[in-house]
Design a protein around this motif. Sequence first.
Motif, PDB file in Angstrom:
ATOM      1  N   ASP A   1     -27.328 -12.390   4.880  1.00 19.36           N
ATOM      2  CA  ASP A   1     -27.397 -13.173   6.106  1.00 19.36           C
ATOM      3  C   ASP A   1     -25.992 -13.300   6.699  1.00 19.36           C
ATOM      4  O   ASP A   1     -24.988 -13.197   5.992  1.00 19.36           O
ATOM      5  CB  ASP A   1     -27.971 -14.555   5.839  1.00 19.36           C
TER       6      ASP A   1
ATOM      7  N   VAL B   1     -32.255 -11.332  14.323  1.00 24.86           N
ATOM      8  CA  VAL B   1     -31.823 -12.631  14.842  1.00 24.86           C
ATOM      9  C   VAL B   1     -32.923 -13.635  14.522  1.00 24.86           C
ATOM     10  O   VAL B   1     -34.087 -13.426  14.862  1.00 24.86           O
ATOM     11  CB  VAL B   1     -31.576 -12.561  16.366  1.00 24.86           C
TER      12      VAL B   1
ATOM     13  N   TYR C   1     -28.123 -14.156  11.831  1.00 28.84           N
ATOM     14  CA  TYR C   1     -28.822 -12.916  11.513  1.00 28.84           C
ATOM     15  C   TYR C   1     -29.336 -13.036  10.087  1.00 28.84           C
ATOM     16  O   TYR C   1     -28.614 -13.505   9.203  1.00 28.84           O
ATOM     17  CB  TYR C   1     -27.870 -11.721  11.516  1.00 28.84           C
TER      18      TYR C   1
ATOM     19  N   ARG D   1     -26.469  -5.343  17.476  1.00 35.35           N
ATOM     20  CA  ARG D   1     -27.305  -5.043  16.308  1.00 35.35           C
ATOM     21  C   ARG D   1     -26.403  -4.891  15.087  1.00 35.35           C
ATOM     22  O   ARG D   1     -25.326  -4.309  15.169  1.00 35.35           O
ATOM     23  CB  ARG D   1     -28.069  -3.744  16.593  1.00 35.35           C
ATOM     24  N   LYS D   2     -26.830  -5.415  13.953  1.00 34.45           N
ATOM     25  CA  LYS D   2     -26.043  -5.378  12.718  1.00 34.45           C
ATOM     26  C   LYS D   2     -26.818  -4.624  11.648  1.00 34.45           C
ATOM     27  O   LYS D   2     -28.001  -4.872  11.435  1.00 34.45           O
ATOM     28  CB  LYS D   2     -25.770  -6.798  12.195  1.00 34.45           C
TER      29      LYS D   2
ATOM     30  N   TYR E   1     -33.277  -7.610  17.470  1.00 28.29           N
ATOM     31  CA  TYR E   1     -32.167  -6.968  16.758  1.00 28.29           C
ATOM     32  C   TYR E   1     -30.806  -7.238  17.397  1.00 28.29           C
ATOM     33  O   TYR E   1     -29.798  -7.286  16.716  1.00 28.29           O
ATOM     34  CB  TYR E   1     -32.400  -5.469  16.656  1.00 28.29           C
ATOM     35  N   SER E   2     -30.762  -7.357  18.710  1.00 28.23           N
ATOM     36  CA  SER E   2     -29.522  -7.682  19.420  1.00 28.23           C
ATOM     37  C   SER E   2     -29.906  -8.537  20.626  1.00 28.23           C
ATOM     38  O   SER E   2     -31.037  -8.475  21.100  1.00 28.23           O
ATOM     39  CB  SER E   2     -28.792  -6.411  19.860  1.00 28.23           C
TER      40      SER E   2
ATOM     41  N   LYS F   1     -30.398  -6.102  10.495  1.00 31.58           N
ATOM     42  CA  LYS F   1     -30.545  -7.559  10.432  1.00 31.58           C
ATOM     43  C   LYS F   1     -31.315  -8.031  11.665  1.00 31.58           C
ATOM     44  O   LYS F   1     -31.267  -7.387  12.716  1.00 31.58           O
ATOM     45  CB  LYS F   1     -29.174  -8.230  10.396  1.00 31.58           C
TER      46      LYS F   1
END
Length: 177
Positions: free
Chosen positions: A81, A116, A71, A98-99, A53-54, A114
């Motif tokens: 995306d 990676v 992402y 993290r998004k 995630y991050s 999202k």
Amino acid sequence: MYQDVEPKRVDVENNRPKTTATDDSLTNEGQAINGDSNKSQSFQMPRAPPHVYSCFVVNRTSEQIECMLKYDGRPGEEKFDEVINVTIPANSEHYFPRKFFQPDLPESYCKWVKIVTHVRVKKQNGKILEIDYPFENVHAPIRNWEFHVRDEGDILSKPPTRVVNVLKYENLDQYEC
């Protein structure tokens, strides 16, 4: 006024009431006595997806690198995306937070995270290194994963090696423990 009522028993595997059996062919678990037993399989939880995630991209080289990180949002829909391009100085690192996104507004306020899915690095000598999802050594969803870029070899996929909210970082609220 109230009657003692025995609660219904449910066969969890088949989602139907258990037979309590006056019938000669069934036992109280709903299995046949005559050898034709229902082959029940034990339930197994599905594996957690190996999502990142991050992450940190750590430049362990003596020159700056151009880094592109992708992402992915909702599967099958490219509109969620996101691609981030950064330059990472020599012997430094960049944090990709993290998004979140909300795909079904206003009908649903559910937030999605999202993941990676791709890291691409271009070195000063023009060599391009890439690493794709699923990443090596990732066995469950995780935040703050590390990708190490070295002078020789490919990008290393490594578990977090430190506490993230160290004072050397700016905007500490974006880093997660």
